[in-house]
Design a protein around this motif. Structure first.
Motif, short mmCIF file in Angstrom:
data_model
loop_
_atom_site.label_atom_id
_atom_site.label_comp_id
_atom_site.label_asym_id
_atom_site.label_seq_id
_atom_site.Cartn_x
_atom_site.Cartn_y
_atom_site.Cartn_z
N GLY A 54 0.79 -1.22 0.00
CA GLY A 54 0.00 0.00 0.00
C GLY A 54 0.82 1.27 0.00
O GLY A 54 0.29 2.35 0.31
N PHE A 55 2.10 1.18 -0.36
CA PHE A 55 2.94 2.38 -0.47
C PHE A 55 2.57 3.09 -1.76
O PHE A 55 2.80 2.57 -2.85
N PRO A 56 2.00 4.29 -1.68
CA PRO A 56 1.40 4.90 -2.87
C PRO A 56 2.35 5.69 -3.75
O PRO A 56 1.94 6.22 -4.79
N TYR A 57 3.61 5.80 -3.36
CA TYR A 57 4.52 6.73 -4.03
C TYR A 57 5.42 6.10 -5.08
O TYR A 57 6.09 6.83 -5.82
N ALA A 58 5.47 4.79 -5.16
CA ALA A 58 6.37 4.14 -6.11
C ALA A 58 5.64 3.76 -7.38
O ALA A 58 4.45 3.44 -7.34
N PRO A 59 6.31 3.80 -8.52
CA PRO A 59 5.68 3.31 -9.75
C PRO A 59 5.42 1.82 -9.64
O PRO A 59 6.10 1.10 -8.91
N HIS A 74 3.34 5.64 -14.92
CA HIS A 74 3.83 7.02 -14.88
C HIS A 74 3.20 7.75 -13.71
O HIS A 74 2.01 7.60 -13.43
N ILE A 75 4.00 8.54 -13.00
CA ILE A 75 3.52 9.37 -11.90
C ILE A 75 3.57 10.82 -12.35
O ILE A 75 4.65 11.37 -12.61
N GLU A 76 2.42 11.43 -12.44
CA GLU A 76 2.33 12.80 -12.93
C GLU A 76 2.81 13.79 -11.88
O GLU A 76 2.46 13.66 -10.69
N GLY A 77 3.62 14.76 -12.29
CA GLY A 77 4.08 15.78 -11.38
C GLY A 77 5.41 16.36 -11.82
O GLY A 77 5.87 16.15 -12.94
N GLU A 78 6.04 17.07 -10.92
CA GLU A 78 7.28 17.79 -11.18
C GLU A 78 8.43 17.06 -10.51
O GLU A 78 8.37 16.76 -9.30
N ALA A 79 9.47 16.72 -11.27
CA ALA A 79 10.62 16.02 -10.72
C ALA A 79 11.89 16.57 -11.37
O ALA A 79 11.85 17.57 -12.08
N GLY A 80 13.01 15.92 -11.11
CA GLY A 80 14.26 16.38 -11.69
C GLY A 80 14.82 17.60 -10.96
O GLY A 80 14.63 17.75 -9.75
N GLY A 137 17.47 11.39 -3.53
CA GLY A 137 17.75 12.81 -3.67
C GLY A 137 16.51 13.55 -4.11
O GLY A 137 15.54 12.94 -4.58
N PRO A 138 16.48 14.88 -3.98
CA PRO A 138 15.27 15.64 -4.32
C PRO A 138 14.86 15.53 -5.77
O PRO A 138 13.70 15.72 -6.11
N TRP A 139 15.82 15.20 -6.66
CA TRP A 139 15.53 15.05 -8.08
C TRP A 139 14.71 13.79 -8.37
O TRP A 139 14.10 13.68 -9.43
N ASN A 140 14.71 12.83 -7.45
CA ASN A 140 13.98 11.59 -7.66
C ASN A 140 12.63 11.55 -6.93
O ASN A 140 12.00 10.49 -6.85
N VAL A 141 12.21 12.69 -6.44
CA VAL A 141 10.87 12.82 -5.83
C VAL A 141 9.98 13.57 -6.81
O VAL A 141 10.41 14.56 -7.41
N VAL A 142 8.76 13.09 -6.99
CA VAL A 142 7.77 13.77 -7.83
C VAL A 142 6.87 14.61 -6.92
O VAL A 142 6.37 14.11 -5.90
N TRP A 143 6.71 15.86 -7.28
CA TRP A 143 5.96 16.80 -6.46
C TRP A 143 4.73 17.30 -7.20
O TRP A 143 4.77 17.52 -8.42
N ARG A 144 3.64 17.50 -6.46
CA ARG A 144 2.45 18.18 -6.97
C ARG A 144 1.91 19.08 -5.87
O ARG A 144 1.74 18.64 -4.73
N GLU A 145 1.69 20.34 -6.21
CA GLU A 145 1.14 21.31 -5.27
C GLU A 145 1.92 21.33 -3.96
O GLU A 145 1.36 21.41 -2.87
N GLY A 146 3.24 21.27 -4.09
CA GLY A 146 4.11 21.43 -2.93
C GLY A 146 4.26 20.21 -2.05
O GLY A 146 4.86 20.29 -0.97
N ARG A 147 3.74 19.07 -2.48
CA ARG A 147 3.89 17.87 -1.64
C ARG A 147 4.37 16.70 -2.50
O ARG A 147 4.09 16.62 -3.69
N ILE A 152 10.88 7.96 -7.59
CA ILE A 152 11.23 7.29 -8.85
C ILE A 152 12.71 6.92 -8.91
O ILE A 152 13.46 7.21 -7.99
N ASP A 153 13.09 6.28 -10.01
CA ASP A 153 14.47 5.90 -10.32
C ASP A 153 15.04 4.98 -9.24
O ASP A 153 15.84 5.39 -8.40
N TRP A 154 14.67 3.73 -9.30
CA TRP A 154 15.02 2.73 -8.29
C TRP A 154 16.25 1.90 -8.70
O TRP A 154 16.52 0.87 -8.07
#
Length: 271
Positions: A54-59, A74-80, A137-147, A152-154
């Motif tokens: 039930g971990f909702p954050y991984a592809p 695919h996880i929609e949001g801002e990354a990189g 690292g912060p580049w491997n987290v997908v963000w939407r609306e500040g959260r 990603i990238d395992w």
């Protein structure tokens, strides 16, 4: 990075997500296609476990396509690179730490498949270890609306103490970089208060204190350098190119910076 792919889906959601010459990652509809590697089966077993937990954050792993590429949701949001700015304020920094803690809780009872091969090599999970993300690292987290909504990238997942992921994350969250670099490249408005940021991250993660974290970061930096060196020696890309371009010296320099600037990272007066 976006653009048109040659995958023939044509639904307006296709694009190049990463156009590195050694690892072209594309989006096809609601999926991401990535070149498979020797460690892909172990990573897919890990991702399947996280889905079941039930971990909702991984592809989610969806197998392989006709070209032999791994297929992930695919996880929609801002990354990189945009992720750096998301962990500058206290709220984003705490959310970053809590995401790591949630992952560690979800993976705690994961047993890797027999003979699992990881990017760092074949290695069983030892007592007291988990399978770390390995590149938190912060580049491997997908963000939407500040959260954070995705992780990603395992490719660098591997058995290690949970503290390795914490120390690895802190190298970038503190950050263990010069003030000028933190301001110019990492979105900090001024010289970062590293001891306060380290303590804030550790508290949000759930550690009782931040004691020993500077040494833990230096140790994680050395371990990361050795992994890159081994992958480069085995001819894996992009690590082989990194080594040829002198990146290993840069990684060694990061360890030296951490040890030479302990006074900036531990409680006490800045010099």
């Amino acid at each position: 990075m976006t653009g048109t792919t040659d995958d023939g889906e044509g639904d307006g959601r296709d694009g190049i997500l990463q156009n590195d010459p050694h690892r072209r990652v594309v989006r096809v509809g609601d999926t991401v296609r990535r070149p498979a590697a020797p460690w892909t089966p172990a990573v897919h077993a890990l991702l399947a476990h996280l889905a079941a937990a039930g971990f909702p954050y991984a592809p989610r792993p969806l197998g392989f396509d006709e070209r032999g590429r791994e297929v992930l949701t695919h996880i929609e949001g801002e990354a990189g690179p945009a992720g750096w700015a998301r962990i500058v304020d206290d709220a984003g920094l705490a959310a970053f730490a809590r995401l790591l803690r949630e992952y560690h809780e979800a993976v705690a009872d994961f047993t890797p498949p027999p003979g699992a091969v990881w990017s760092a090599g074949p290695r069983p999970r030892a007592a007291g270890e988990i399978v770390c993300h390995g590149d938190f690292g912060p580049w491997n987290v997908v963000w939407r609306e500040g959260r954070p909504v995705g992780l990603i990238d395992w490719d660098h997942a591997r058995p290690a103490p949970a503290r390795h992921d914490v120390a690895y994350a802190l190298e970038y969250a503190a950050p263990f970089r010069d003030d000028a670099e933190a301001v110019r490249w990492l979105a900090h408005p001024g010289p970062p208060d590293r001891p306060r940021r380290i303590a804030h991250f550790c508290a949000a993660y759930g550690l009782p204190s931040a004691d020993g974290m500077v040494d833990a970061v230096a140790r994680a930096q050395r371990e990361t350098t050795e992994v890159v060196r081994r992958l480069a020696a085995a001819g894996h890309e992009p690590q082989a190119t990194w080594a040829a371009e002198g990146h290993l010296r840069e990684l060694d320099d990061r360890v030296a910076w951490t040890l030479a600037h302990r006074h900036l990272c531990e409680p006490g007066d800045r010099e």
